[in-house]
Design a protein around this motif. Sequence first.
Motif: not given
Length: 266
Positions: A125-130, A154-158, A109-123
Motif C-alpha cells: 500500500a501507499e500512504i499519504v498524510r497531510v 477500492a483497489a488502487g483508490k485512496w 515535523n508538520s505531519g506531512n508524510c508519504h510512504g510505501t510499504f508491503s506486508i509479506g504475502g499480504q499485499g
Amino acid sequence: MRQMPLHRVPTALALSALALGALTACGSKGDSTDAAAHAPSASASASPSASASPSPSPSPTAPALADLTAGEIAQKSRDAGEKLNSVTMTLTLPGYPGGAFDGTFSEDNSGNCHGTFSIGGQGSAEIVRVGTDVWLKPDAAYLKNLLAGTSAKAAGKWIPSGNTVKDKALFCDLGVQLEKRVGLHTDGNLVDGIAKGGTKQVDGAPAVVLTMTDDDGAPVRYDIAAEGEPRLLVTETGNGDMVVRLGGFDQPVQVTAPAADQVFQH
C-alpha cells in the motif's frame, strides 16, 4: 475500515501516541559515566619579547564524537534531532504480525508524510498524510487480505484512514521521533546502561556505535554519524528483529491531498 492491529512488536514500536519512537531500556537513571564535555584548553604561550607581536592562541577544538562518553554522544544526537525538520526512514520488521513488514516513509515535523510499504504475502500500500488527514491506497492483495469487507472497487483508490497509534500512520512519526530520542525511555528519562560500542562505516560514512538493552531484554544498537551533525543513521533491535535506516535529512516532504476522483467513496 478495519486496520490490522499491531499486537506485540519490538519495544521500539510499543509506543504511546505522544511518544512515538522511543527505544526503551532497563532502568531510568542517567548514564553514570557522563561528564561535562572536555574540550581541550588553548595552549599557553611563552611571554612574547618586547619586539614581537604575541601569537594568537589556538582556538579550542571540540573533541571528536568518539572521544565523548556514551551519554554525551546520545545527548548530542538528540540535540541534532531537535533541529531536524524532516527525514526519510526505511523500516524492516521481519516478525511483523501477518508477514514481514518493509516500508519507506518520508516525513516532516508538520505531519506531512508519504510512504510505501508491503506486508509479506499480504499485499502492499501507499500512504499519504497531510497534517492530520491520512489516506491509504492498497493494492488488490492488501485489500483482500487486510481490509476484509471493503469493496474490491477500492483497489488502487485512496481510502480515508485513521491517524492513531493502531494505524499505519504511526510510521509517519517514527523516524522524526527516533532522531530526537536516542537513549531515552518513552517517559523521557535517560537510559541507564547505554554504552559505547566502537566505530563502523554506514554507507561509507564513519559512525559511532551506542548499545543498550531494551525492556524485553533485547540488545539495541544506535549508529550515530561521526562527522557533521551527529544524527542517528541506523538503529537495530535484537538480531535484525527491527532495523531502521535514516537519511534524506532536512529534504522537503512535498505531499498533497489526493484528488477527489481518486478517493474511494464508501
